[in-house]
Scaffold this active site. Sequence first.
Site, PDB file in Angstrom:
ATOM      1  N   CYS A  63      -0.384  76.516  51.506  1.00  0.00           N
ATOM      2  CA  CYS A  63      -1.149  77.690  51.955  1.00  0.00           C
ATOM      3  C   CYS A  63      -1.223  78.693  50.818  1.00  0.00           C
ATOM      4  O   CYS A  63      -0.223  78.940  50.130  1.00  0.00           O
ATOM      5  CB  CYS A  63      -0.448  78.322  53.170  1.00  0.00           C
ATOM      6  SG  CYS A  63      -1.278  79.807  53.780  1.00  0.00           S
TER       7      CYS A  63
ATOM      8  N   HIS B 252      -4.495  80.880  61.248  1.00  0.00           N
ATOM      9  CA  HIS B 252      -4.359  82.171  60.552  1.00  0.00           C
ATOM     10  C   HIS B 252      -4.993  83.299  61.369  1.00  0.00           C
ATOM     11  O   HIS B 252      -4.505  84.436  61.357  1.00  0.00           O
ATOM     12  CB  HIS B 252      -5.017  82.132  59.166  1.00  0.00           C
ATOM     13  CG  HIS B 252      -4.163  81.562  58.074  1.00  0.00           C
ATOM     14  ND1 HIS B 252      -2.920  82.050  57.771  1.00  0.00           N
ATOM     15  CD2 HIS B 252      -4.385  80.555  57.195  1.00  0.00           C
ATOM     16  CE1 HIS B 252      -2.407  81.361  56.753  1.00  0.00           C
ATOM     17  NE2 HIS B 252      -3.277  80.446  56.388  1.00  0.00           N
TER      18      HIS B 252
ATOM     19  N   HIS C  12      -5.656  74.689  60.465  1.00  0.00           N
ATOM     20  CA  HIS C  12      -4.799  75.552  59.635  1.00  0.00           C
ATOM     21  C   HIS C  12      -5.419  76.955  59.533  1.00  0.00           C
ATOM     22  O   HIS C  12      -4.726  77.967  59.679  1.00  0.00           O
ATOM     23  CB  HIS C  12      -4.642  74.909  58.250  1.00  0.00           C
ATOM     24  CG  HIS C  12      -3.855  75.709  57.276  1.00  0.00           C
ATOM     25  ND1 HIS C  12      -2.645  75.293  56.772  1.00  0.00           N
ATOM     26  CD2 HIS C  12      -4.110  76.906  56.679  1.00  0.00           C
ATOM     27  CE1 HIS C  12      -2.192  76.207  55.916  1.00  0.00           C
ATOM     28  NE2 HIS C  12      -3.062  77.190  55.852  1.00  0.00           N
ATOM     29  N   GLU C  13      -6.734  77.005  59.296  1.00  0.00           N
ATOM     30  CA  GLU C  13      -7.392  78.316  59.107  1.00  0.00           C
ATOM     31  C   GLU C  13      -7.554  79.074  60.421  1.00  0.00           C
ATOM     32  O   GLU C  13      -7.362  80.301  60.450  1.00  0.00           O
ATOM     33  CB  GLU C  13      -8.760  78.134  58.427  1.00  0.00           C
ATOM     34  CG  GLU C  13      -8.725  77.416  57.076  1.00  0.00           C
ATOM     35  CD  GLU C  13      -7.659  77.938  56.119  1.00  0.00           C
ATOM     36  OE1 GLU C  13      -7.163  77.151  55.291  1.00  0.00           O
ATOM     37  OE2 GLU C  13      -7.282  79.134  56.208  1.00  0.00           O
TER      38      GLU C  13
HETATM   39  C1  LIG Z   1      -4.908  66.917  50.408  1.00  0.00           C
HETATM   40  N1  LIG Z   1      -3.680  67.197  49.704  1.00  0.00           N
HETATM   41  C2  LIG Z   1      -2.511  67.191  50.381  1.00  0.00           C
HETATM   42  O1  LIG Z   1      -2.461  66.946  51.558  1.00  0.00           O
HETATM   43  C3  LIG Z   1      -1.265  67.585  49.687  1.00  0.00           C
HETATM   44  C4  LIG Z   1      -0.789  66.818  48.623  1.00  0.00           C
HETATM   45  C5  LIG Z   1       0.439  67.145  48.039  1.00  0.00           C
HETATM   46  C6  LIG Z   1       1.177  68.241  48.467  1.00  0.00           C
HETATM   47  C7  LIG Z   1       0.705  69.044  49.520  1.00  0.00           C
HETATM   48  C8  LIG Z   1       1.507  70.233  50.016  1.00  0.00           C
HETATM   49  C9  LIG Z   1      -0.528  68.715  50.142  1.00  0.00           C
HETATM   50  N2  LIG Z   1      -1.050  69.520  51.160  1.00  0.00           N
HETATM   51  C10 LIG Z   1      -2.138  70.334  50.996  1.00  0.00           C
HETATM   52  N3  LIG Z   1      -2.819  70.256  49.829  1.00  0.00           N
HETATM   53  C11 LIG Z   1      -3.917  71.072  49.723  1.00  0.00           C
HETATM   54  N4  LIG Z   1      -4.674  71.012  48.563  1.00  0.00           N
HETATM   55  C12 LIG Z   1      -4.552  69.860  47.714  1.00  0.00           C
HETATM   56  C13 LIG Z   1      -4.975  70.103  46.310  1.00  0.00           C
HETATM   57  N5  LIG Z   1      -6.266  70.803  46.251  1.00  0.00           N
HETATM   58  C14 LIG Z   1      -6.866  70.863  44.955  1.00  0.00           C
HETATM   59  C15 LIG Z   1      -6.077  70.781  43.799  1.00  0.00           C
HETATM   60  C16 LIG Z   1      -6.684  70.854  42.549  1.00  0.00           C
HETATM   61  C17 LIG Z   1      -8.064  70.999  42.409  1.00  0.00           C
HETATM   62  C18 LIG Z   1      -8.862  71.061  43.551  1.00  0.00           C
HETATM   63  C19 LIG Z   1      -8.247  70.994  44.812  1.00  0.00           C
HETATM   64 CL1  LIG Z   1      -9.269  71.025  46.213  1.00  0.00          CL
HETATM   65  C20 LIG Z   1      -6.296  72.057  47.001  1.00  0.00           C
HETATM   66  C21 LIG Z   1      -5.859  71.856  48.435  1.00  0.00           C
HETATM   67  N6  LIG Z   1      -4.300  71.928  50.679  1.00  0.00           N
HETATM   68  C22 LIG Z   1      -3.566  71.944  51.813  1.00  0.00           C
HETATM   69  N7  LIG Z   1      -3.972  72.739  52.807  1.00  0.00           N
HETATM   70  C23 LIG Z   1      -3.383  72.672  54.163  1.00  0.00           C
HETATM   71  S1  LIG Z   1      -4.769  72.953  55.235  1.00  0.00           S
HETATM   72  C24 LIG Z   1      -5.466  74.147  54.092  1.00  0.00           C
HETATM   73  C25 LIG Z   1      -5.234  73.477  52.737  1.00  0.00           C
HETATM   74  C26 LIG Z   1      -5.260  74.496  51.599  1.00  0.00           C
HETATM   75  O2  LIG Z   1      -6.323  74.843  51.106  1.00  0.00           O
HETATM   76  N8  LIG Z   1      -4.086  74.972  51.164  1.00  0.00           N
HETATM   77  C27 LIG Z   1      -4.071  75.879  50.062  1.00  0.00           C
HETATM   78  N9  LIG Z   1      -2.471  71.165  52.000  1.00  0.00           N
HETATM   79 NI    NI Z   2      -3.112  79.031  54.859  1.00  0.00          NI
END
Ligand SMILES: CNC(=O)c1cccc(C)c1Nc1nc(N2CCN(c3ccccc3Cl)CC2)nc(N2CSC[C@H]2C(=O)NC)n1
Ligand code: NI
Length: 180
Positions: A107, A154, A150-151
Amino acid sequence: MKDVIKEGHPTLRSVAKEVEIPASKEDKETLRKMMEFLHNSQNPETAEKYGLRPGIGLAAPQINVNKRMIAVLVNDENGNLHEYALYNPKIVSHSVELTQLENGEGCLSVDRDVPGLVPRYARITVQATTIDEERISIRLKGLTAIVFQHEIDHLNGIMFYDRIVEHNDPFKKSIPSAFK
Ligand SMILES: CNC(=O)c1cccc(C)c1Nc1nc(N2CCN(c3ccccc3Cl)CC2)nc(N2CSC[C@H]2C(=O)NC)n1
Ligand code: NI
């Protein structure tokens, strides 16, 4: 670039207010900037330039705007780009089946790794108003459905780690359904 507020800020634990439709210029601009933020966060150059963590979803309370607006920008597991900038999203129905991100969730308001699986509905139907003021009803599954849950959490002051189910913790009180 609007600053993302971090856990501990009271806005993240409040219930966001419905957006009046037709939306004000200010609300439309905020929602547009949220989508721009996600695009920038996913672009290596601009993310580097502004020091942004990449995200695929963002809710208005995360930029300290206590209104029911979310932006989602996600390439799903089939490589389809899903881009949504919505007012007043509401989960109107969901599967019984659950799913989760196998690596847990991250997050933009949580600057630490919180291990643990976050149970989410496998499929959801969401009703909302788009940034172009159209009423839509969309059926979602996979990563996109997870990001939406998730959103929308929030908007109700719920953080992903509230839902992590530690094993052997039968006394953990159940989290009220976000399905209001
Ligand atoms: C699919 N990867 C996994 O599952 C995952 C995998 C490992 C660890 C965790 C902890 C994971 N978990 C998780 N990883 C993400 N990202 C992966 C990388 N990515 C990204 C990274 C770089 C460039 C472009 C992009 Cl796009 C950005 C987003 N995002 C979310 N969440 C939870 S729901 C909202 C969403 C969110 O935007 N969080 C900021 N969870
Ligand atoms: Ni969040």
